[in-house]
Enzyme design. Structure first.
Site, PDB file in Angstrom:
ATOM      1  N   GLY A  49      56.797  78.606  26.012  1.00 59.52           N
ATOM      2  CA  GLY A  49      56.210  77.711  25.027  1.00 59.52           C
ATOM      3  C   GLY A  49      57.064  77.722  23.782  1.00 59.52           C
ATOM      4  CD  GLN A  54      58.728  79.696  18.566  1.00 54.05           C
ATOM      5  OE1 GLN A  54      57.915  79.165  19.309  1.00 54.05           O
ATOM      6  NE2 GLN A  54      59.495  80.690  18.969  1.00 54.05           N
ATOM      7  CB  CYS A 102      58.760  85.689  20.653  1.00 55.45           C
ATOM      8  SG  CYS A 102      58.613  84.273  19.551  1.00 55.45           S
ATOM      9  CG  LEU A 103      62.033  80.975  23.207  1.00 52.76           C
ATOM     10  CD1 LEU A 103      61.878  79.465  23.269  1.00 52.76           C
ATOM     11  CD2 LEU A 103      63.132  81.450  24.146  1.00 52.76           C
ATOM     12  CG  HIS A 144      53.284  83.971  22.016  1.00 49.94           C
ATOM     13  ND1 HIS A 144      53.895  85.207  22.123  1.00 49.94           N
ATOM     14  CD2 HIS A 144      54.218  83.161  21.456  1.00 49.94           C
ATOM     15  CE1 HIS A 144      55.121  85.126  21.635  1.00 49.94           C
ATOM     16  NE2 HIS A 144      55.351  83.902  21.225  1.00 49.94           N
ATOM     17  CD  GLU A 145      54.038  79.205  22.182  1.00 53.63           C
ATOM     18  OE1 GLU A 145      54.542  78.805  21.120  1.00 53.63           O
ATOM     19  OE2 GLU A 145      54.624  80.005  22.940  1.00 53.63           O
ATOM     20  CG  HIS A 148      54.934  81.055  17.305  1.00 51.70           C
ATOM     21  ND1 HIS A 148      55.876  81.777  16.616  1.00 51.70           N
ATOM     22  CD2 HIS A 148      55.148  81.310  18.618  1.00 51.70           C
ATOM     23  CE1 HIS A 148      56.629  82.446  17.483  1.00 51.70           C
ATOM     24  NE2 HIS A 148      56.205  82.184  18.705  1.00 51.70           N
TER      25      HIS A 148
HETATM   26 NI    NI Z   1      57.032  82.917  20.479  1.00 53.33          NI
END
Ligand code: NI
Length: 191
Positions: A49, A54, A102-103, A144-145, A148
């Site tokens: 995701g 991000q 996480c990216l 998680h998203e 963010h």
């Molecule tokens: Ni993440």
């Protein structure tokens, strides 16, 4: 459509709560192009995701897609989903400890506790309202998203810092035990 640079931990945009998107703005070409960029960037980076902040845009939009993801091969599939203005609430007190990455947090994973059963309300990219129950690892991905979009990172939820590991060391020392545990969990919960 374009693959955009991913903002990494330390950049203030990841720590600011994102702003709600209006229906008119969502229908506009600029927001639709942003959503396309998010999808392209998520796919190019093999993310499960990505949230708009991000890629540096502080709006309450995230995309999610899991389909035999090489970063998280044990995750059950999630169809490509665009979530706009999501509101998430736990349905009960059941939690599960999930090893996450996480990216925006390069080369680090760690264990966080996530609610197993959540209700998510959101608009899709066409402005259609959704009110859905998510369970298991899928519920974890949505949490998680949403974190963010609230300016939080999974790092904030790592209560046992001894679980922090590089991806290389996850593979070498922790992967097998985690995958065995989480595969049993997915078999029980179904997602
Ligand atoms: Ni993440």
């Amino acid at each position: 459509m374009a693959v955009r640079d991913i903002v990494t931990v330390g950049h203030p945009v990841l720590r600011r709560p994102t702003r709600t998107v209006s229906p008119d703005e969502l229908a506009g070409a600029e927001m639709q192009a942003l959503i396309d960029d998010m999808i392209d960037t998520m796919h190019a980076a093999h993310g499960a995701g990505i949230a708009a902040n991000q890629i540096g845009e502080s709006v309450r939009v995230a995309t999610i897609h899991v389909n035999r993801n090489p970063r998280y091969p044990y995750k059950p599939p999630i169809p490509l989903t665009v979530v706009v203005n999501p509101v998430i609430e736990p349905l009960d007190d059941e939690v599960v400890e999930i090893n996450e990455g996480c990216l925006s947090v390069p080369d680090l994973r760690g264990n966080v506790w996530r609610h197993v059963n959540v209700r998510v309300r959101y608009l899709d990219r066409d402005g259609v309202e959704h009110d859905e129950v998510k369970r298991g690892l899928t519920a974890g991905t949505f949490q998680h998203e949403c974190d963010h979009l609230d300016g939080a990172l999974f790092l904030d939820r790592v209560t046992d810092t001894t679980t922090l590991t590089t991806w290389e060391h996850f593979e070498r020392f922790h992967r097998d035990a985690f995958v065995a545990r989480i595969t049993d969990f997915v078999a029980r919960v179904g997602s």
